[in-house]
Design a protein around this motif. Sequence first.
Motif, PDB file in Angstrom:
ATOM      1  N   THR A 145      93.568 -45.224   7.637  1.00  0.00           N
ATOM      2  CA  THR A 145      94.693 -45.457   8.534  1.00  0.00           C
ATOM      3  C   THR A 145      94.465 -46.712   9.369  1.00  0.00           C
ATOM      4  O   THR A 145      95.383 -47.524   9.549  1.00  0.00           O
ATOM      5  N   LEU A 146      93.252 -46.890   9.859  1.00  0.00           N
ATOM      6  CA  LEU A 146      92.923 -48.073  10.645  1.00  0.00           C
ATOM      7  C   LEU A 146      93.059 -49.345   9.820  1.00  0.00           C
ATOM      8  O   LEU A 146      93.621 -50.344  10.279  1.00  0.00           O
ATOM      9  N   ARG A 154      96.717 -50.181   9.307  1.00  0.00           N
ATOM     10  CA  ARG A 154      97.320 -50.743  10.530  1.00  0.00           C
ATOM     11  C   ARG A 154      96.880 -52.171  10.771  1.00  0.00           C
ATOM     12  O   ARG A 154      97.634 -52.984  11.279  1.00  0.00           O
ATOM     13  N   LYS A 182      98.799 -54.490   8.310  1.00  0.00           N
ATOM     14  CA  LYS A 182     100.200 -54.700   8.712  1.00  0.00           C
ATOM     15  C   LYS A 182     100.189 -55.568   9.923  1.00  0.00           C
ATOM     16  O   LYS A 182     100.731 -56.386  10.314  1.00  0.00           O
TER      17      LYS A 182
END
Length: 52
Positions: A45-46, A49, A52
């Motif tokens: 997830t990190l 992020r 993006k």
Amino acid sequence: MGLDYSQKRLIGKPLGSRRRGVNADRLKLYAVLTGFLSLLVSLATLIVRIIK
């Protein structure tokens, strides 16, 4: 980070050397594996992020 059901049971249960059995060992292994998988999901997830 919240605790999994097995992690809560592992923490709540006294693990004395006399009452330690296969179930406690299995529960420990499951708690370690779920913690490791949770870490991998958090890292993924990190990374997403950051990209993006």
